[in-house]
Enzyme design. Sequence first.
Site, PDB file in Angstrom:
ATOM      1  N   HIS A 148      -0.297   7.911   2.557  1.00 31.59           N
ATOM      2  CA  HIS A 148      -0.136   6.680   3.328  1.00 31.59           C
ATOM      3  C   HIS A 148       1.342   6.322   3.419  1.00 31.59           C
ATOM      4  O   HIS A 148       2.064   6.385   2.430  1.00 31.59           O
ATOM      5  CB  HIS A 148      -0.881   5.515   2.671  1.00 31.59           C
ATOM      6  CG  HIS A 148      -2.340   5.768   2.461  1.00 31.59           C
ATOM      7  ND1 HIS A 148      -2.810   6.578   1.444  1.00 31.59           N
ATOM      8  CD2 HIS A 148      -3.435   5.329   3.128  1.00 31.59           C
ATOM      9  CE1 HIS A 148      -4.137   6.624   1.508  1.00 31.59           C
ATOM     10  NE2 HIS A 148      -4.538   5.880   2.511  1.00 31.59           N
ATOM     11  N   LYS A 175      -6.625  13.170   4.191  1.00 35.35           N
ATOM     12  CA  LYS A 175      -6.457  11.879   4.857  1.00 35.35           C
ATOM     13  C   LYS A 175      -4.969  11.554   5.001  1.00 35.35           C
ATOM     14  O   LYS A 175      -4.210  11.633   4.035  1.00 35.35           O
ATOM     15  CB  LYS A 175      -7.143  10.760   4.071  1.00 35.35           C
ATOM     16  CG  LYS A 175      -6.972   9.383   4.724  1.00 35.35           C
ATOM     17  CD  LYS A 175      -7.469   8.256   3.829  1.00 35.35           C
ATOM     18  CE  LYS A 175      -7.192   6.901   4.479  1.00 35.35           C
ATOM     19  NZ  LYS A 175      -7.450   5.776   3.555  1.00 35.35           N
TER      20      LYS A 175
END
EC number: 4.2.1.10
Length: 264
Positions: A148, A175
């Site tokens: 992230h 992710k």
Amino acid sequence: MQSSKPIESHGQPIAGGKLPLICVPLVGHTLDEVMAELAIVLPKKPDVLEWRVDFFESIGDVAAVIAAAKAIKSKAGDIPLLFTRRSVMEGGEKIALNEDQVIALYGAVCESKAIDLIDYEMANETANIAQVRAAAKSNDIKLVLSFHNFSSTPGLEALASKFLMADQLGADIAKVAVMPRDPNDVLILLAATQQASQKLRIPLISMSMGPYGSLTRLFGWAFGSALTFAVGARSSAPGQVPIEDLNTVLGILRKAMGDGQTTP
């Protein structure tokens, strides 16, 4: 038209291989708050639930965490549960645990088999990732390795390397979530997702965050992202769309793109 690979849990595609899956976060500070969120969320029929345990005030009590996970799973029934501790560096809440304690918590929760998937950040040390991967694998739990960036969007090659790194580190799912500064950053994220989905053997989850990035939550699946996050009760990241609105838009897009799938 889709290049997304479906996400599996316990040997079966989640929601029959539906793309994209819709995941709703649970961010309550106490078990009562989490269960209240769950009562709001379950009638909206998400495909996956994410429990953000970094919001949970009893995170330092392993028994309390396991009991809460079992309570969530009991109410959720067949809906898979993703267990996530998000670090402060990657947008999470501050907790009183060091990384060794986090790994021990992850191991205990995996052994409890109260969860179906677990998220760990690929920025962690390789040895720590290996420990989490081993705990997940030995208990038939899928490992999401995540990255992230809440301040910017790295370039295309840098994003591609993150997807590849997750695969090389043994993730079951990769992710990547980044913050766009302009529409071009959104296009970079989508291009990286499409390229990675064609090259890697594992399913991908990707999104741009914030107002610009909300578009990727609606049609990122067409570029290879297998799951999108939506608001059920409370948001866990900027740009998340209410699940009702997301289902409506996905239905329209699937129809326009000639996809036979229907939303629940």
